[in-house]
Design an enzyme around this catalytic site. Structure first.
Site, mmCIF file in Angstrom:
data_model
loop_
_atom_site.group_PDB
_atom_site.id
_atom_site.type_symbol
_atom_site.label_atom_id
_atom_site.label_comp_id
_atom_site.label_asym_id
_atom_site.label_seq_id
_atom_site.Cartn_x
_atom_site.Cartn_y
_atom_site.Cartn_z
ATOM 1 N N HIS A 1 0.812 -1.221 0.000
ATOM 2 C CA HIS A 1 0.000 0.000 0.000
ATOM 3 C C HIS A 1 0.853 1.282 0.000
ATOM 4 C CE1 HIS A 1 -3.501 2.358 0.351
ATOM 5 N NE2 HIS A 1 -4.189 1.626 1.204
ATOM 6 N N HIS B 1 -27.319 8.956 -2.270
ATOM 7 C CA HIS B 1 -26.001 8.600 -2.789
ATOM 8 C C HIS B 1 -25.656 7.189 -2.316
ATOM 9 C CE1 HIS B 1 -21.827 8.553 -3.783
ATOM 10 N NE2 HIS B 1 -21.878 9.776 -4.280
ATOM 11 N N ASP C 1 -22.913 5.442 -2.005
ATOM 12 C CA ASP C 1 -21.795 5.299 -1.067
ATOM 13 C C ASP C 1 -22.216 5.719 0.345
ATOM 14 O OD1 ASP C 1 -18.959 4.983 -0.249
ATOM 15 O OD2 ASP C 1 -19.105 7.140 0.054
#
Length: 612
Positions: free
Chosen positions: A327, A415, A417
């Site tokens: 990462h 929305h 998300d």
């Protein structure tokens, strides 16, 4: 003439890098105001008053000086955060990073042309390799489209970190080696490393200036596979990358001292385009359940993953694939982009190779043979044991919610998300009886070398709504109104974070300035509410939207008593991946997911009874 014109107007992948705006430093007053609002769900009246005093003192005292110093730093850098973030979030971290920091995910091809099937690992592997190599060539030629929000170009720098990139362990701080160059910048490595049964092999992806074909790649993979299954396994040096960082750094130094050839082999792995990991095991996966494959791409055989590589492409014996990525150099959206590109190519070709079967006379893969002794073999044994022990403690639950998806939430003007984030808040509240401090990744790529900002999803509005959902005397109308208020707040905060107006990275900058100046740590950062609200990497819910494609991912929790939560959104479903540690008696990924699915239904029911 027309062709030349077309060429000159074609956008190049990295062409806007020099014109992107610098990362701004937010106003101190605004950041502190937002910080205070974010701690409120975790404080009683007395604690909140105390924190309010601490914040006021900080704002009028040392905070002002630190802000001036931060503004000075920002004048000399296009991204004042970049180096700090890389060091603090990744390179200074000493715990084993392969399991605790890396992200992983399955390739989505199992949903269409490549369902799990034994006996096709090598054939499919040759094609997935070829599509990945084509992506690498497009990137080298700068032909990957620039990502944009509307007409605004986003930073593409992270795409330079995908190929030929590797983290190298240091005694106190790791560093990143990046060997990738575009064609206009000059030579770039073109070899691939294959790990199989504790052994490492290398071959060049180019022959006489062109990419080798799937039949030629298949010959390479077959040669490696047969050799490894005919002969004893290798020492599994790759397992050392799973170790605590300082221990791995010392083992690496010792490995190099044994034989200078070992350094050459390490550098070939570091500079390789990516590592191709050949697993002997098969990974179960269906479009309705990703649990096992997600656990296996995150854990799996430590002798066939190079945990520090920015890209390990993993191949299972039943013809399914995945990736495991460091990462530090980039965020998951880069991998999502590659995975989607490859998936589109596999759909176009129906998962078959339709070109020439001709195989040129190309040198066979070369084995990288490490000189090892008893000490290194013992280090490898210990690394494997600690990794497998920690991996066995991980619980991953990743089902698909198929009752509805984005289409229905959008129809209700919600929305998608935010819908999932609020469902998670309600689920945690119901399961644990208290609000859960939550990190959602916000993207700051509209700025030069921008990466992420913390969006704190546990707002007072979300908590009030959760409380109303548990209150038998609350009317449906009241619950619905409170939910819509929580939606509005979440959307507003997310937009601010993406516009460089979050506060977590800002506070980190102020803390690091104090440290650099040799000043004592300001009281704000040692106040119990700072960590209780998630500050200093203490979020019990560590979450990220993987996107709106067919790509899913997984991470481990940020804290021992927390959850990792990655999800993706489709028209007709939500796919969630929840992780927890089995040794933590208060968390249970399966129960949390049950509560999330229950919350999805409850929220939609609220919207459908809007007239009440």
């Amino acid at each position: 003439m027309e062709n030349q014109l077309a060429k000159s107007t074609e956008e190049r992948t990295f062409q806007y890098q020099d014109s992107l705006p610098s990362l701004p430093v937010p106003s101190l007053e605004e950041s502190l105001k937002k910080y205070l609002a974010s701690v409120k769900p975790f404080a009683n009246e007395e604690e909140y008053k105390k924190t309010e005093e601490i914040v006021k003192k900080f704002k009028n005292g040392i905070g002002r000086k630190l802000q001036q110093k931060l503004l000075q730093r920002a004048e000399g850098k296009r991204n004042w955060l970049e180096e700090w973030w890389l060091n603090v979030a990744y390179l200074d971290v000493r715990m084993p990073s392969q399991l605790n920091v890396n992200f992983a995910g399955p390739s989505p091809h199992f949903e269409h042309h490549w369902p799990p099937k034994e006996g096709v690992q090598l054939e499919r592997g040759s094609m997935i390799l070829w599509h990945n190599l084509n992506y690498w060539q497009l990137l080298r030629k700068e032909k990957m489209p620039v990502h944009k929000v509307g007409n605004t170009p986003l930073d593409m720098n992270q795409f330079r970190m995908l190929f030929s990139t590797c983290k190298v362990p240091g005694i106190t701080r790791d560093f990143i080696m990046n060997y990738f160059r575009t064609e206009s910048e000059g030579h770039s490595p073109s070899h691939v490393v294959v790990l199989c049964r504790g052994r490492a092999f290398v071959f060049d992806a180019l022959h006489e200036g062109r990419l080798i074909s799937p039949p030629e790649l298949l010959r390479h993979l077959t040669y490696i596979h047969e050799k490894c299954h005919r002969e004893p396994p290798g020492p599994g040096v790759a397992a050392l990358t799973t170790e605590e960082r300082t221990l791995w750094a010392k083992a690496r130094e010792y490995l190099i001292s044994l034989d200078p050839e070992n350094l050459g082999s390490l550098e070939r792995i570091q500079s390789s385009l990516f590592v191709y990991s050949m697993e002997d095991s098969s990974a179960h996966v269906t479009p309705e359940d990703y649990s096992q494959i997600l656990a296996m791409v995150l854990t799996g055989d430590p002798t066939v993953r190079w945990g520090d590589k920015s890209y390990n492409l993993i191949s299972f014996s039943n013809g399914v694939f995945g990736c495991n990525c460091d990462h530090a150099p980039y965020d998951a959206m880069v991998m999502v982009n590659v995975a989607h590109y490859v998936d589109e190519r596999i759909l176009e070709t129906e998962g078959k190779w339709k070109g020439s079967e001709k195989v040129q006379d190309i040198p066979l893969p070369e084995e990288l043979v490490f000189t090892v002794d008893e000490k290194i073999l013992n280090d490898i044994k210990q690394a494997k044991a600690q990794f497998l022990q920690e991996a066995s403690d991980l619980q991953v639950v990743a089902p698909a919610f198929t009752s509805f998806g984005k289409k229905l939430t959008k129809k209700q003007s919600l929305h998608p998300d935010t819908f999932i984030q609020l469902a998670l808040q309600l689920a945690y509240y119901r399961l644990h009886g208290r609000p859960g401090c939550c990190y959602e990744t916000a993207m700051t790529r509209c700025f030069y070398h921008g990466r992420t900002e913390t969006m704190r999803s546990c707002t007072m509005e979300a908590v009030r709504w959760c409380q109303s959902m548990q209150d038998a005397s609350a009317s449906l109308f009241e619950q619905q109104q409170k939910m819509l208020q929580a939606f509005a707040k979440h959307n507003k905060l997310m937009n601010e974070c993406s516009a460089g107006k979050g506060f977590d990275r800002h506070l980190l900058g102020l803390l690091l300035i104090a440290k650099e100046e040799g000043l004592p740590v300001p009281e704000l950062f040692v106040d119990p509410l700072f960590s209780r609200s998630g500050g200093g990497g203490n979020f019990v819910l560590s979450t990220s939207l993987v996107g709106y494609l067919r790509i899913q991912g997984v991470v481990v929790p940020m804290v021992h008593n927390g959850y990792g939560f990655f999800y993706h959104i489709r028209d007709d479903r939500f796919i969630v991946a929840c992780s927890a540690w089995k040794s933590c008696l208060e968390t249970d990924a399966e129960k949390l997911v049950e509560q999330i699915f229950r919350a999805f239904h409850d929220m939609m029911r609220l919207m459908n009874t809007a007239h009440l």
